[in-house]
Design a protein around this motif. Sequence first.
Motif, mmCIF file in Angstrom:
data_model
loop_
_atom_site.group_PDB
_atom_site.id
_atom_site.type_symbol
_atom_site.label_atom_id
_atom_site.label_comp_id
_atom_site.label_asym_id
_atom_site.label_seq_id
_atom_site.Cartn_x
_atom_site.Cartn_y
_atom_site.Cartn_z
ATOM 1 N N PHE A 346 0.753 -0.903 0.069
ATOM 2 C CA PHE A 346 -0.101 -0.103 0.040
ATOM 3 C C PHE A 346 0.860 1.487 0.036
ATOM 4 C CE2 PHE A 346 -2.324 2.965 2.968
ATOM 5 C CZ PHE A 346 -2.924 3.438 2.385
ATOM 6 N N PHE A 347 0.187 2.599 -0.818
ATOM 7 C CA PHE A 347 1.293 3.895 -0.943
ATOM 8 C C PHE A 347 0.327 4.344 -1.454
ATOM 9 C CE2 PHE A 347 4.013 0.246 -2.933
ATOM 10 C CZ PHE A 347 5.681 0.387 -1.654
ATOM 11 N N TYR A 348 0.512 5.804 -0.595
ATOM 12 C CA TYR A 348 -0.349 6.486 -0.980
ATOM 13 C C TYR A 348 0.388 7.865 -1.021
ATOM 14 C CZ TYR A 348 0.415 8.161 4.381
ATOM 15 O OH TYR A 348 0.667 8.622 5.492
ATOM 16 N N SER A 349 -0.226 9.303 -1.338
ATOM 17 C CA SER A 349 0.685 10.584 -1.651
ATOM 18 C C SER A 349 -0.270 11.719 -1.239
ATOM 19 C CB SER A 349 1.566 10.976 -2.154
ATOM 20 O OG SER A 349 1.917 11.999 -2.458
ATOM 21 N N ARG A 350 -0.192 12.761 -0.537
ATOM 22 C CA ARG A 350 -1.079 13.723 -0.749
ATOM 23 C C ARG A 350 0.192 14.742 -1.571
ATOM 24 N NH1 ARG A 350 -2.813 11.767 3.883
ATOM 25 N NH2 ARG A 350 -1.465 13.112 5.126
ATOM 26 N N SER A 351 -0.454 16.056 -2.203
ATOM 27 C CA SER A 351 0.616 17.697 -2.915
ATOM 28 C C SER A 351 -0.177 18.163 -2.951
ATOM 29 C CB SER A 351 1.188 16.792 -3.314
ATOM 30 O OG SER A 351 1.206 16.420 -4.693
ATOM 31 N N PHE A 352 -0.850 19.813 -3.099
ATOM 32 C CA PHE A 352 -1.787 20.590 -3.406
ATOM 33 C C PHE A 352 -2.914 20.385 -2.603
ATOM 34 C CE2 PHE A 352 1.903 20.959 -6.717
ATOM 35 C CZ PHE A 352 2.280 22.455 -6.745
ATOM 36 N N ASP A 353 -3.862 19.743 -3.981
ATOM 37 C CA ASP A 353 -5.277 19.147 -3.168
ATOM 38 C C ASP A 353 -5.476 17.661 -4.212
ATOM 39 O OD1 ASP A 353 -6.141 21.599 -2.368
ATOM 40 O OD2 ASP A 353 -6.362 22.659 -4.180
ATOM 41 N N LEU A 354 -4.571 17.500 -4.131
ATOM 42 C CA LEU A 354 -4.496 16.143 -5.015
ATOM 43 C C LEU A 354 -3.952 14.984 -3.257
ATOM 44 C CD1 LEU A 354 -2.598 16.574 -8.027
ATOM 45 C CD2 LEU A 354 -4.508 16.508 -8.295
ATOM 46 N N SER A 355 -4.689 13.501 -3.744
ATOM 47 C CA SER A 355 -4.882 12.707 -2.687
ATOM 48 C C SER A 355 -4.743 11.309 -3.561
ATOM 49 C CB SER A 355 -5.439 12.755 -1.950
ATOM 50 O OG SER A 355 -5.295 11.396 -0.784
ATOM 51 N N TRP A 356 -3.771 10.509 -3.890
ATOM 52 C CA TRP A 356 -4.064 8.799 -4.700
ATOM 53 C C TRP A 356 -3.366 8.086 -3.455
ATOM 54 C CZ3 TRP A 356 0.489 6.108 -4.504
ATOM 55 C CH2 TRP A 356 1.750 7.176 -4.583
ATOM 56 N N GLN A 357 -4.305 6.703 -3.676
ATOM 57 C CA GLN A 357 -3.333 5.501 -3.272
ATOM 58 C C GLN A 357 -3.409 4.777 -3.976
ATOM 59 O OE1 GLN A 357 -6.163 4.560 -0.046
ATOM 60 N NE2 GLN A 357 -6.469 5.909 0.788
ATOM 61 N N PHE A 358 -2.303 3.548 -3.740
ATOM 62 C CA PHE A 358 -2.304 2.286 -4.405
ATOM 63 C C PHE A 358 -2.082 0.897 -3.803
ATOM 64 C CE2 PHE A 358 0.701 -1.137 -5.740
ATOM 65 C CZ PHE A 358 0.353 -0.767 -7.079
ATOM 66 N N TYR A 359 -2.837 0.112 -4.145
ATOM 67 C CA TYR A 359 -2.418 -0.918 -3.934
ATOM 68 C C TYR A 359 -2.147 -2.816 -4.656
ATOM 69 C CZ TYR A 359 -5.113 0.737 -0.328
ATOM 70 O OH TYR A 359 -6.121 1.735 1.291
ATOM 71 N N GLY A 360 -1.296 -3.343 -4.323
ATOM 72 C CA GLY A 360 -0.830 -4.757 -4.252
ATOM 73 C C GLY A 360 0.051 -4.418 -5.313
ATOM 74 N N ASP A 361 -0.257 -4.611 -6.524
ATOM 75 C CA ASP A 361 1.320 -5.297 -7.373
ATOM 76 C C ASP A 361 1.527 -4.440 -8.817
ATOM 77 O OD1 ASP A 361 3.935 -5.987 -7.248
ATOM 78 O OD2 ASP A 361 3.432 -6.929 -7.827
ATOM 79 N N ASN A 362 2.583 -3.178 -8.960
ATOM 80 C CA ASN A 362 2.533 -2.507 -10.181
ATOM 81 C C ASN A 362 3.069 -3.269 -12.033
ATOM 82 O OD1 ASN A 362 5.054 -2.238 -9.340
ATOM 83 N ND2 ASN A 362 5.399 -0.080 -9.872
ATOM 84 N N VAL A 363 2.242 -4.527 -11.799
ATOM 85 C CA VAL A 363 3.381 -5.686 -12.858
ATOM 86 C C VAL A 363 2.161 -6.104 -14.039
ATOM 87 C CG1 VAL A 363 4.645 -6.559 -11.400
ATOM 88 C CG2 VAL A 363 2.599 -7.422 -10.945
#
Length: 434
Positions: A346-363
């Motif tokens: 699990f990875f996430y980030s917030r910047s400006f007015d943005l907010s994303w999340q990622f789960y799993g494997d990016n393959v």
Amino acid sequence: MAEKSFKYIILGGGVSAGYAAKEFANQGVQPGELAVISKEAVAPYERPALSKGYLFPEGAARLPGFHCCVGSGGEKLLPESYKQKGIELILNTEIVKADLSAKSLVSATGDVFKYQTLIIATGSTVLRLTDFGVKGADSKNILYLREIDDADKLVEAIKAKKGGKAVVVGGGYIGLELSAVLRINNLDVTMVFPEPWCMPRLFTADIAAFYETYYTNKGVKIIKGTVASGFTAQPNGEVKEVQLKDGRTLEADIVIVGVGAKPLTSLFKGQVEEDKGGIKTDAFFKTSVPDVYAVGDVATFPLKMYGDVRRVEHVDHSRKSAEQAVKAIKAAEGGAAVEEYDYLPFFYSRSFDLSWQFYGDNVGDSVLFGDSNPSNPKPRFGAYWVQGGKVVGAFMEGGSGDENKALAKVAKARPSAESLDELVKQGISFAAKI
């Protein structure tokens, strides 16, 4: 030179250390049994705040507001909280020697700490341009961000160079988050990185294109495909210019470098089995040495759902691995066992007015869905990764709490996907049905 003995020692002062201490308290550790030893001057805190709220021009986050374990909605462990729970918090103490066979640690001042069980939670340190011999990289106002002292230096530099020019070296997590917060502070920001797009370890070209355009619209200048090859300084020693490998020169009042990190494992070299740059552990974070555990950034552990071993640098794993290790330690003492660690990346980030999340494997193959127009006031889009006919990874920008939970479910379940086109058509509703 004093000598102290403890049943348990947590070595480190970051997120993993704080969450391990909390779990020991939950498990009923007795007064005087546990010590947390940290080279930092403050009690363990939630590091993600340093690249976000700590640097805001207004309403900035400050301690004690983000001590562990508020990041996961848990109890805030203030310095006095450790004492109240019978935990000895030993700050400003750098361990320079570890003898795992003798179960002893030695500090820079010669103090000796004995233990029965050790949890290594030393985390990572930043890669510095001086490590690579980059000319002028020791100039003043070339800054890094890892610990609260680093963040304080950056706050002072932002105030001193108000409205000045900032160059961010690196296009990953730190580069993106710091470029945003520097722009919020009204600095002229240029981001430089060698890859063809930002955040290349996670983002596809399509996802990166959204963020690069969004940042450009916010006034961040982006230079790709080159690196900082040198720096020139003012007569007072402060950085003046960044020299790029492609021949360009950038004026700079502040340079912030975010080019990666390396796990702090040197104390244990030759004493413990290593793998993939970290300390090899089992699913309970036990190392090859009896009564020694490793958690967080330093641990290379079995990623059960993928049948693989990996080292993960992220706050979510730092928290959960620390809790798992302590539960395993206490269960073993009672002749019981806990379930194997079954982590969903699990990875996430917030910047400006943005907010994303990622789960799993990016393959595998990836597809984008939703509205990824960076000019829209509230962009909302996502992506799936498909390998072997199954969805193995899911990403969402601007998702709601329920949508992000659906992403986690789909990445964990790894359902079959009829076709990439169908995934694009269904979008987040595909995950919501799982």
